[in-house]
Write an enzyme that holds these catalytic residues in place. Structure first.
Site, PDB file in Angstrom:
ATOM      1  N   LYS A  90       3.656  -2.537  -2.874  1.00 55.08           N
ATOM      2  CA  LYS A  90       4.532  -2.861  -4.007  1.00 55.08           C
ATOM      3  C   LYS A  90       5.566  -3.935  -3.668  1.00 55.08           C
ATOM      4  O   LYS A  90       6.016  -4.665  -4.532  1.00 55.08           O
ATOM      5  CB  LYS A  90       5.230  -1.604  -4.509  1.00 55.08           C
ATOM      6  N   GLU A 112      11.723   0.000 -14.119  1.00 58.04           N
ATOM      7  CA  GLU A 112      11.448   1.397 -14.434  1.00 58.04           C
ATOM      8  C   GLU A 112      10.684   1.972 -13.259  1.00 58.04           C
ATOM      9  O   GLU A 112      10.033   1.241 -12.518  1.00 58.04           O
ATOM     10  CB  GLU A 112      10.600   1.495 -15.703  1.00 58.04           C
ATOM     11  N   SER A 378      -3.491   1.364   0.399  1.00 54.35           N
ATOM     12  CA  SER A 378      -2.365   0.770  -0.327  1.00 54.35           C
ATOM     13  C   SER A 378      -1.009   1.182   0.230  1.00 54.35           C
ATOM     14  O   SER A 378      -0.026   0.466   0.067  1.00 54.35           O
ATOM     15  CB  SER A 378      -2.451   1.138  -1.808  1.00 54.35           C
TER      16      SER A 378
HETATM   17  C1  PLP Z   1       2.270   2.759  -6.763  1.00 61.18           C
HETATM   18  C2  PLP Z   1       1.186   2.949  -5.800  1.00 61.18           C
HETATM   19  C3  PLP Z   1      -0.167   2.856  -6.180  1.00 61.18           C
HETATM   20  C4  PLP Z   1      -0.609   2.675  -7.593  1.00 61.18           C
HETATM   21  O1  PLP Z   1      -0.212   1.484  -8.204  1.00 61.18           O
HETATM   22  P1  PLP Z   1      -1.219   0.268  -8.471  1.00 61.18           P
HETATM   23  O2  PLP Z   1      -0.449  -0.632  -9.349  1.00 61.18           O
HETATM   24  O3  PLP Z   1      -2.441   0.829  -9.117  1.00 61.18           O
HETATM   25  O4  PLP Z   1      -1.542  -0.323  -7.158  1.00 61.18           O
HETATM   26  C5  PLP Z   1      -1.138   2.965  -5.195  1.00 61.18           C
HETATM   27  N1  PLP Z   1      -0.816   3.204  -3.913  1.00 61.18           N
HETATM   28  C6  PLP Z   1       0.470   3.308  -3.501  1.00 61.18           C
HETATM   29  C7  PLP Z   1       0.748   3.568  -2.065  1.00 61.18           C
HETATM   30  C8  PLP Z   1       1.501   3.194  -4.421  1.00 61.18           C
HETATM   31  O5  PLP Z   1       2.785   3.313  -4.017  1.00 61.18           O
END
Ligand code: PLP
Length: 394
Positions: A90, A112, A378
């Site tokens: 993010k 938000e 992610s």
């Molecule tokens: C917020 C988040 C997501 C989901 O958000 P996307 O916009 O779909 O990427 C996925 N993995 C992590 C670690 C997150 O913090």
């Protein structure tokens, strides 16, 4: 121009657009006019790339997962967004948007947040550049996500509870939009995924495209081959998936796989699989797939993973799914938990619960031994330790 690029009206096929109240239109239109030029400018690129390198710690590694590969009888590579500063992808987007805000002469940031991850990323970059920051968060989410609320406060952000509706993400979004309407001159609204009215989905996808930009050269460097056979990512709003896919969209030999959160199961009401279980409609300013009742009321989603607990999905992903460019799978809470435990024990990497959904997708595909598969991790699992301890009785 790729056939998967947004058109000048903000559409991917029939998905996307700019469905905002009239009073918000000037803000959104102003951003639409300038974002491409800023993104392409030398001064932006220089500062953005420098911060990604020296602050975020990019490039994040592409790790060959040797023991996982043996277990699955194929070649698995992990794109390690868990190694980024603040523990997830993010931050790539938050850094990019705050630099755009600065170039536009804005002095105040609003955002938000649901689980608090985007709020923390936003509060982080506001501290970094010294800008005022207000984060709207549903009152129920504030109770549920105390550690992230503490982080935002320590970083200097004001956390404003949304007291309307179910007091969760949707209500926080409405409050943030109301704030933006009242403060159009000095305030920039940082959205956390590839959602919202045009130009946000395209802007966020471009800011996250650094993920696949790196994957591409790292894969080449490590294997001597041009392209992987699969790229897989979990999908909440869809920003890490959009970034993971972006530079492979026109390489049609690369199979793109998005994994939604099935929650307790696709055949139960407790799910967050907006593409599998949703219908077409308008949410947060764009036309896309979302979970709604027959008369258009948004259905509260459910997933064990707070970051995938979103009732819609970015319009790009609705288009990729419908056009067949991407395959969309879903993983249940239990499948994600098992995948998190497996990665931890086989590779020594504790993934975020969100990322564990992407890993759970590995069991649903029949790979060849010669296939090369990239899975985006992610984020890291620190924030999910309470859930892991509870479920595995550690
Ligand atoms: C917020 C988040 C997501 C989901 O958000 P996307 O916009 O779909 O990427 C996925 N993995 C992590 C670690 C997150 O913090």
């Amino acid at each position: 121009m790729s056939k998967y690029s947004v058109n000048s009206n903000g559409y991917y096929g029939r998905f996307g657009g700019q469905f905002v109240p009239e009073m918000l239109y000037p803000n959104v239109d102003n951003l639409k006019k300038v974002y491409q030029e800023i993104l392409n400018s030398e001064s932006f690129q220089k500062e953005y790339k420098q911060l990604l390198k020296e602050y975020v710690g990019r490039p994040t590694p592409l790790t060959y997962a040797k023991r996982m590969s043996a277990a699955y009888g194929t070649n698995i590579f992990l794109k390690r967004e868990d190694c980024a500063h603040t523990g997830a992808h993010k931050i790539n987007n938050a850094i990019g948007q705050i630099l755009i805000a600065k170039q536009m002469g804005k002095t105040r940031i609003i955002a938000e947040t649901g689980a608090g991850q985007h709020g923390v990323a936003t509060a982080t970059v506001c501290a970094l550049v010294g800008m005022k920051c207000a984060v709207y968060m549903g009152e129920v989410d504030i109770q549920r996500q105390a550690p992230n609320v503490a982080r935002m406060k320590m970083l200097g952000a004001e956390v404003i509870p949304a007291m309307t509706g179910n007091r969760t993400l949707k209500d926080a979004t409405n409050e943030a939009l109301r704030d933006w309407i009242s403060n159009p001159e000095d305030t920039f609204y940082i959205i956390g995924s590839v959602v919202g009215p045009h130009p946000y989905p395209d802007m966020v996808a471009k800011l996250q495209s650094i993920i696949s930009e790196e994957t591409k050269w790292q894969f080449r460097e490590q294997t001597g081959k041009d392209l992987p056979d699969y790229v897989m990512a979990c999908i909440g709003g869809g920003s890490n998936a959009a970034g993971s896919f972006y530079n492979f969209l026109d390489d049609e030999s690369v199979k793109l796989v998005a994994i939604e959160a099935a929650g307790l199961g696709l055949d139960t009401p407790d799910t967050a699989a907006s593409i599998a279980r949703g219908t077409e409609g308008i949410i947060h300013g764009s036309r896309t797939m979302l979970m709604q009742t027959d008369d258009g009321q948004i259905i509260e989603p459910y997933s064990i993973s707070a970051g995938l607990d979103y009732p819609g999905v970015g319009p790009l992903h609705s288009f990729l799914a419908e056009s067949g460019r991407a395959t969309v799978l879903a993983a249940t809470d239990q499948e994600a938990l098992d995948a998190a435990f497996e990665l931890t024990r086989l590779e020594g990497i504790i993934p975020a619960l969100e990322s564990a959904h992407a890993l759970a997708g590995l069991k649903k595909i029949d790979f060849k031994s010669t296939d090369n598969v990239v899975v985006t991790v992610s984020g890291r699992g620190d924030k999910d330790m309470a859930t892991y301890m509870d479920r595995f009785k550690l």
